[in-house]
Scaffold this motif. Sequence first.
Motif, PDB file in Angstrom:
ATOM      1  N   ARG A  55       0.970  -1.145   0.067  1.00 24.60           N
ATOM      2  CA  ARG A  55      -0.023  -0.001   0.001  1.00 24.60           C
ATOM      3  C   ARG A  55       0.938   1.248  -0.027  1.00 24.60           C
ATOM      4  N   VAL A 106      -4.828   6.437  -1.721  1.00 32.22           N
ATOM      5  CA  VAL A 106      -4.456   4.878  -1.607  1.00 32.22           C
ATOM      6  C   VAL A 106      -4.138   4.330  -2.727  1.00 32.22           C
ATOM      7  N   SER A 142      -3.157   0.412  -3.701  1.00 31.96           N
ATOM      8  CA  SER A 142      -2.872  -0.933  -3.017  1.00 31.96           C
ATOM      9  C   SER A 142      -2.594  -1.878  -4.480  1.00 31.96           C
TER      10      SER A 142
END
Length: 159
Positions: free
Chosen positions: A9, A127, A129
């Motif tokens: 992440r 974010v 991921s």
Amino acid sequence: MPQRVSRGRFTAAPQGSTVTVFLIGMRANRWWKVGAVARTAAAMPRMLRHLARDPGAGLLGAHSWFGRTTLLLSYWESPEHLQRFAADRDAPHLEAWRRFMRETAGSGDVGVWHETYQVPVADLESVYSDMPPFGLAAATRRVRIGPGRQTARQRMRRD
């Protein structure tokens, strides 16, 4: 060429106090008007090549998606950089815009649009991921998410 996926992440860590986000696109309202659609669509790659050759122009990075409605998401150092490029007589935007206004605007064949946002870095949250470098993190700086940045609230310093 596919980009390599970065496992884990990450979040974006832009420098400075603001980031300018610019969305621009076109819509083939009458897709069978191939000439008008192609002329309008052909202008953007020329602009992106020009900007890639001139880092001082202020473009940090961009991503695009193609379809009946086409979208270019771009990140800029400032609104002034973006406006300077749009008005620069030596850059490919101004002539393309004038040609569109002269030959296509008002016909209903092709729609164009844009939106500009100046966003304080303190109000950004992102974010990524298990993604290749993407978005704001690809345009600026990407950092691995660690302690104290696990949630969106923490990344926005809202906890």
